[in-house]
Scaffold this active site. Structure first.
Site, short mmCIF file in Angstrom:
data_model
loop_
_atom_site.label_atom_id
_atom_site.label_comp_id
_atom_site.label_asym_id
_atom_site.label_seq_id
_atom_site.Cartn_x
_atom_site.Cartn_y
_atom_site.Cartn_z
N ASP A 187 0.71 -1.24 -0.07
CA ASP A 187 -0.11 -0.07 0.08
C ASP A 187 0.78 1.43 0.15
OD1 ASP A 187 -1.98 -1.99 0.34
OD2 ASP A 187 -2.50 -1.19 1.97
N ALA A 188 1.93 1.36 0.64
CA ALA A 188 2.84 2.45 0.86
C ALA A 188 3.32 2.97 -0.58
CB ALA A 188 3.89 2.23 1.98
N TYR A 227 2.18 2.24 -3.21
CA TYR A 227 1.19 2.84 -4.21
C TYR A 227 0.67 4.02 -3.75
CZ TYR A 227 -3.57 3.32 -6.18
OH TYR A 227 -4.64 3.66 -7.13
N ASP A 228 0.55 4.51 -2.54
CA ASP A 228 0.48 5.88 -2.34
C ASP A 228 1.63 6.92 -2.47
OD1 ASP A 228 -1.76 4.77 -0.73
OD2 ASP A 228 -0.87 4.71 1.21
N SER A 243 -36.49 -6.06 -14.37
CA SER A 243 -36.27 -6.73 -13.09
C SER A 243 -36.30 -7.91 -13.51
CB SER A 243 -37.10 -6.19 -12.10
OG SER A 243 -38.06 -7.10 -11.62
N GLU A 278 -25.77 -17.49 -11.16
CA GLU A 278 -24.99 -16.12 -10.26
C GLU A 278 -25.60 -16.14 -9.09
OE1 GLU A 278 -25.58 -12.61 -12.83
OE2 GLU A 278 -25.23 -14.03 -14.90
N LYS A 314 -27.37 -13.31 -6.37
CA LYS A 314 -28.18 -12.55 -6.24
C LYS A 314 -27.76 -11.47 -5.39
CE LYS A 314 -33.06 -11.00 -6.55
NZ LYS A 314 -32.85 -9.76 -5.80
N ASP A 333 -27.22 -8.14 -2.99
CA ASP A 333 -28.32 -7.40 -2.25
C ASP A 333 -27.82 -5.99 -2.10
OD1 ASP A 333 -30.80 -7.17 -0.95
OD2 ASP A 333 -30.15 -7.98 0.96
N ARG A 357 -31.81 2.61 -11.34
CA ARG A 357 -32.81 1.96 -12.10
C ARG A 357 -34.07 2.70 -11.93
NH1 ARG A 357 -35.69 -3.83 -11.63
NH2 ARG A 357 -36.45 -2.73 -9.48
N GLU A 383 -24.64 -4.59 -9.78
CA GLU A 383 -25.08 -4.14 -8.54
C GLU A 383 -24.14 -3.40 -7.61
OE1 GLU A 383 -28.40 -4.98 -8.24
OE2 GLU A 383 -28.66 -5.35 -6.03
N TYR A 390 -20.71 -5.32 -8.86
CA TYR A 390 -20.41 -6.64 -9.43
C TYR A 390 -21.24 -6.52 -10.93
CZ TYR A 390 -17.91 -9.55 -6.42
OH TYR A 390 -16.97 -10.12 -5.72
N LYS A 403 -30.11 -17.90 -15.09
CA LYS A 403 -30.40 -17.62 -16.54
C LYS A 403 -30.07 -18.41 -17.71
CE LYS A 403 -28.61 -13.02 -15.02
NZ LYS A 403 -27.55 -11.66 -14.83
N LYS A 432 -34.67 -17.35 -4.25
CA LYS A 432 -34.07 -16.56 -3.01
C LYS A 432 -33.91 -17.65 -1.69
CE LYS A 432 -35.91 -12.19 -3.43
NZ LYS A 432 -36.58 -11.26 -2.78
N CYS A 483 -27.02 -6.84 40.46
CA CYS A 483 -26.99 -8.05 39.46
C CYS A 483 -28.34 -8.64 39.77
CB CYS A 483 -25.72 -8.91 39.67
SG CYS A 483 -26.06 -10.47 38.93
N CYS A 500 -27.49 -12.43 41.28
CA CYS A 500 -26.87 -12.73 42.66
C CYS A 500 -26.76 -11.24 43.64
CB CYS A 500 -25.45 -13.07 42.70
SG CYS A 500 -24.19 -11.83 41.87
N CYS A 542 -21.31 -7.52 36.51
CA CYS A 542 -21.81 -7.88 38.14
C CYS A 542 -20.25 -8.31 38.57
CB CYS A 542 -22.44 -9.33 38.04
SG CYS A 542 -22.34 -10.13 39.28
N CYS A 590 -21.52 -15.51 41.89
CA CYS A 590 -22.53 -15.10 41.13
C CYS A 590 -22.87 -16.56 40.29
CB CYS A 590 -22.60 -14.08 39.99
SG CYS A 590 -23.93 -13.77 38.87
S1 IVH Z 1 -30.21 -9.79 -13.91
C1 IVH Z 1 -33.16 -8.62 -17.03
N1 IVH Z 1 -28.39 -10.79 -12.12
O1 IVH Z 1 -31.91 -8.17 -8.43
C2 IVH Z 1 -32.28 -9.21 -15.81
N2 IVH Z 1 -30.00 -9.21 -11.39
O2 IVH Z 1 -35.10 -8.11 -10.18
C3 IVH Z 1 -32.00 -7.94 -15.09
N3 IVH Z 1 -29.91 -8.45 -8.92
O3 IVH Z 1 -32.80 -5.39 -10.26
C4 IVH Z 1 -31.48 -8.54 -13.73
N4 IVH Z 1 -28.14 -9.86 -8.52
O4 IVH Z 1 -30.84 -5.30 -8.98
C5 IVH Z 1 -29.60 -10.08 -12.21
N5 IVH Z 1 -26.86 -11.55 -10.72
C6 IVH Z 1 -27.92 -10.88 -11.00
C7 IVH Z 1 -28.37 -10.10 -9.83
C8 IVH Z 1 -29.44 -9.13 -10.01
C9 IVH Z 1 -28.82 -9.09 -8.22
C10 IVH Z 1 -30.89 -7.60 -8.44
C11 IVH Z 1 -30.91 -6.48 -9.78
C12 IVH Z 1 -32.46 -6.71 -10.25
C13 IVH Z 1 -33.07 -7.53 -8.98
C14 IVH Z 1 -33.92 -8.40 -9.68
#
Ligand code: IVH
Length: 676
Positions: A31-32, A34-35, A80, A115, A117, A119, A138, A174, A224, A291, A315, A414, A417, A432, A438
């Site tokens: 790191d140093a 790089y800095d 979505s 893949e 999902k 959050d 979005r 995301e 990602y 997918k 999910k 406490c 006790c 306590c 105790c």
């Molecule tokens: S694909 C047309 N892949 O989950 C397909 N979505 O509705 C578009 N999300 O709004 C989404 N991980 O924000 C896709 N590996 C992933 C995802 C992902 C998270 C989110 C995304 C989307 C919501 C699903």
């Protein structure tokens, strides 16, 4: 060298290092260093503003706070995906059946890409001629908000793509906050007396909505990529998996945890595997996404009501739920620590029914302002004890309780006790003062002593310890070794057979190691790794018992606070008496004279830790290794002797394999430590 050329050279080098660090998780330089290069470039740009290009690594946090965000119309809608309602394996089967029906491929195996999902918050990154021109949320799918300034602060998002031939390429993915960044941010907030963020998801979404990019930068968000928006001048590959690999080649972060599978069985395997390692990922996910891999098949499947027919989210059980606080009780722990615990209307969260959740301590409870009858968010992730994350203030009822005041609630005593309670300066906890007088502390101390990682007395669980303490048969760990068959067999729900088994387990525990014994004593602030370090450093218990503050602080991982706890523990005559009795009852281990550093078991060996270990934190593993003489390095090279790979180990593991460095998984690593 001309200044212009030097600036260009620095930009290139810094980008390569940042890509290695933030995207590949495989740092190339310290790191140093790089800095130092970064500061050099900053200085050149300051003196030659014409060289400060917008895509320079120094220009990530540039602009002034905005008044408001501008609306952006998406070139192609941001859709979505459908969520499979059945969270069991049947969800995956249902999706596959639908896809095959719609493609009229009843008997064939369809190839899928699986893949995670993530959050967080969906974002569209628009690159023109390879340069990041605009980033947008979005919104309603048709138009979102321009959050370019904030997105530029995310270090893993390239400001320009590597060798990009497309005139326009929109990358969708995301933005999320890694757990480490979340903890780090909250630690700082708490230290400054400011409110902590509730969870990484809200933290990411809230970070992107900051008008001041400085504030967004402070959250250290990540990204990602998982798909595309508008594309011009770029030939699409045949499959989604190839597309993801191409995005990675362009320098974008693509999660390594993805898999191409065949048919429904492959989907189920992926879902199960990820469910099993969900908690050791460095970030939150709420499920997986399947997918159809072939882009041609995706086109054939098309969309229904703005959702693609070729993708589905599957999910996991939610890790957060809402419920109501019925009462706030205060529990007494092993070291006398008083912990407020919310008694909840039972709720199904993280895969089990939860009716108690920790509120951590008085200040946290007050800061979150948790009151009886409040509706709260409860979180249970993996094996971590359930906790109250925060209150839903809009749902606070008329009959909500008073502001939480631990001292007043207990009237200074406490709850078990009645000894006085104290809160030392700088500590978050009331304690306590009853010590082993105790019963609550006694029970917890005994359970810790008998625990699997301590003396490992099989079958001595909480119910039995409670019975032994309440019947006044056992007060200290030494009493365990004085137990007699008749006394134990006479306890409720104990037959002669179970009593015999228990006594046998107790006898069996007498052969132990010094490290386990030190850990079992339950000295405040002495965890497993520290106990191991102490055992290695002193070799002989008597030497440790006489050690002073200065000597203790020579031991890796031991600072002034830990040293003080150790000295205080051994200064207590009662503790010395219990230790003498334990030794007199026949507890033994091999005592070694302390070893000079060059004779330690791992002297001269270099380790690299990667991924997440389940049994101990990275810091603990590092401390344990250093105590044994090893050097712990940050990156893998030919000089590395061992790579310890936890779950989700990434590029370091790959590098180790390439270089032929020995790789230990967690069980092998623990065994290695144990067998020393
Ligand atoms: S694909 C047309 N892949 O989950 C397909 N979505 O509705 C578009 N999300 O709004 C989404 N991980 O924000 C896709 N590996 C992933 C995802 C992902 C998270 C989110 C995304 C989307 C919501 C699903």
């Amino acid at each position: 060298m001309e200044i212009q050329a030097r600036a260009a050279q620095l930009r290139l080098a810094l980008e390569r290092y940042a890509h290695a660090y933030y995207v590949l998780d495989a740092p190339l330089i310290p790191d140093a260093q790089y800095d130092q290069l970064f500061v050099e470039l900053q200085e050149i740009e300051l003196q030659h503003p014409e060289l400060a290009f917008a895509d320079s690594p120094t220009q990530r946090i540039g602009g002034k706070p905005l008044e408001s965000f501008t609306a952006v119309r998406h070139a192609t809608p941001m859709l979505s995906i459908r969520t499979e309602t059945d969270i069991s394996d049947a969800g995956a089967l249902a999706f596959d059946a639908r896809v095959r029906r719609e493609l009229a491929l009843t008997d064939a195996l369809v190839e899928y890409i699986c893949e995670l999902k993530f959050d967080g918050l969906a974002i569209n990154l628009r690159y023109e001629q390879g340069l990041l021109m605009q980033a947008s949320t979005r919104g309603d799918g048709e138009s979102g908000e321009d959050v370019t300034q904030n997105i530029r602060t995310i270090r893993c998002i390239p400001l320009h793509l590597l060798d990009c031939t497309a005139s326009v390429i929109e990358v969708r993915g995301e933005v999320y906050m890694a757990r480490a960044a979340f903890e780090h941010y909250n630690d700082h907030q708490r230290e400054a007396g400011l409110p902590a963020l509730v969870n990484p998801r809200n933290a990411a979404a809230g970070g992107i909505r900051q008008l001041d990019p400085q504030l967004a930068a402070k959250r250290r968000l990540s990204f990602y990529a998982y798909g595309l928006g508008e594309v011009q001048g770029w030939d699409l590959p045949q499959t989604h998996s190839e597309l993801l690999s191409s995005l990675a080649t362009l320098g974008l972060p693509v999660c390594a945890e993805r898999a191409v599978v065949q048919g429904a069985a492959g989907l189920v395997t992926f879902h199960q595997r990820i469910a099993g390692c969900r908690d050791s990922l460095g970030f939150d996910i709420d499920g997986v996404v399947y997918k159809v891999n072939s882009l041609e098949l995706q086109r054939r499947l098309g969309f229904v009501s703005r959702e693609p027919r070729w993708a589905v989210a599957h999910k996991f059980p939610a890790e957060e739920q809402l419920t109501v606080v019925r009462d706030i009780e205060i529990q007494v722990g092993r070291t006398g620590k008083l912990t407020p615990v919310a008694k909840l209307v039972p709720v199904f969260v993280g895969g089990t029914t939860v009716s108690n959740a920790t509120l951590h301590n008085e200040d946290e409870t007050r800061r979150k302002d948790v009151r009886i009858n409040d509706t709260v968010i409860v979180r249970r992730a993996g094996d971590v004890i359930p906790e109250v994350v925060g209150v839903v203030l809009e749902k606070r009822p008329e009959n909500a309780g008073e502001v939480f005041d631990l001292y007043q609630q207990l009237q200074g005593k406490c709850p078990v006790c009645s000894s006085a309670i104290v809160r030392e300066q700088g500590s978050a906890h009331w304690r306590c003062t009853g010590g082993l007088f105790c019963p609550a502390q006694r029970i917890q101390a005994l359970l810790h002593f008998a625990g699997r990682r301590a003396m490992d007395i099989d079958g001595l669980g909480d119910k039995l310890v409670m019975q032994l303490v309440e019947a006044n048969i056992v007060a200290t760990p030494a009493d365990l070794y004085k137990l007699e068959l008749a006394g134990v067999a006479a306890l409720a729900r104990m037959g002669e057979k179970s009593a015999l088994n228990l006594l046998e387990a107790i006898t069996h525990s007498k052969n132990t190691t010094l490290a386990r014994f030190i850990y079992a004593l339950g000295i405040l602030n002495v965890g497993e790794a520290t106990a191991k370090a102490l055992a290695v450093a002193y070799g002989v218990l008597d030497k440790l018992m006489e050690a002073d503050l200065a000597s203790l602080q020579q031991v890796p991982d031991v600072g002034p606070i830990v040293a003080q706890s150790i000295v205080a523990f051994f200064a207590e005559p009662h503790n010395r008496e219990v230790i003498a009795q334990l030794r007199a009852s026949g507890i033994t281990w091999l005592e070694d004279e302390p070893k000079p550093r060059e004779k330690l078991p791992f002297s001269g060996k270099t380790f690299v830790l990667t991924g997440t270990l389940a049994a101990l934190s990275r810091d603990q593993a590092k401390a344990a290794l250093e105590a044994l003489g090893a050097k712990v390095a940050g990156s893998v090279s030919k000089k590395t002797d061992y790579v310890v790979a936890g779950t989700e180990a990434g590029s370091k593991l790959e590098k180790a394999r390439q270089l032929g460095v020995a790789v230990l998984d967690e069980p092998q690593f623990l065994k290695l430590l144990e067998n020393l």
